[in-house]
Design a protein around this motif. Structure first.
Motif, PDB file in Angstrom:
ATOM      1  N   LYS A 185      -7.187  -9.976  28.674  1.00 43.62           N
ATOM      2  CA  LYS A 185      -7.539 -10.554  29.981  1.00 43.62           C
ATOM      3  C   LYS A 185      -6.379 -11.361  30.547  1.00 43.62           C
ATOM      4  N   SER A 225      -3.257 -10.792  30.025  1.00 47.38           N
ATOM      5  CA  SER A 225      -2.284  -9.810  30.493  1.00 47.38           C
ATOM      6  C   SER A 225      -2.688  -9.290  31.868  1.00 47.38           C
ATOM      7  N   GLY A 226      -3.985  -9.042  32.046  1.00 45.99           N
ATOM      8  CA  GLY A 226      -4.483  -8.603  33.352  1.00 45.99           C
ATOM      9  C   GLY A 226      -4.265  -9.664  34.415  1.00 45.99           C
ATOM     10  N   LEU A 227      -4.427 -10.914  34.056  1.00 48.91           N
ATOM     11  CA  LEU A 227      -4.205 -11.998  35.014  1.00 48.91           C
ATOM     12  C   LEU A 227      -2.744 -12.058  35.453  1.00 48.91           C
ATOM     13  N   GLN A 265      -9.350  -9.649  22.958  1.00 51.70           N
ATOM     14  CA  GLN A 265      -9.943  -9.522  24.298  1.00 51.70           C
ATOM     15  C   GLN A 265      -9.368 -10.555  25.258  1.00 51.70           C
ATOM     16  N   ILE A 266      -9.239 -11.778  24.759  1.00 51.02           N
ATOM     17  CA  ILE A 266      -8.680 -12.851  25.596  1.00 51.02           C
ATOM     18  C   ILE A 266      -7.242 -12.536  25.969  1.00 51.02           C
TER      19      ILE A 266
END
Length: 85
Positions: A22, A24-26, A18-19
């Motif tokens: 996230k 990757s999204g950042l 999950q981290i």
């Protein structure tokens, strides 16, 4: 490995996934922000160029109106002189 340890390990790996997602999204958000910044710089440059062009156009129009008035006023007076005299 006991079942509890396996469950904890699974939870840890799930959380790490999950981290990672996230993060990757950042990175995508950062790339979009960089692109937006580049676009805004380009827009500011274009606005400054347009401002300069408008100033030049204003000066040209002033000269054009001045020259037209200088030519037209005597011509109109000449024509009016023939009409009323």
């Amino acid at each position: 490995m006991p079942t509890e340890d396996k469950d904890i390990a699974i939870k840890i790996f799930d959380r790490l996934g999950q981290i990672d997602g996230k993060l990757s999204g950042l990175e995508q958000i950062r790339q979009r922000a960089d692109d937006a910044y580049d676009g805004s710089k380009k827009a500011v440059r274009m606005a400054e160029d347009t401002d300069e062009e408008l100033k030049e156009l204003k000066t040209t129009l002033k000269w054009g109106v001045g020259i037209a008035a200088t030519v037209l006023v005597p011509f109109i007076l000449f024509v009016l002189n023939f009409i009323f005299v």
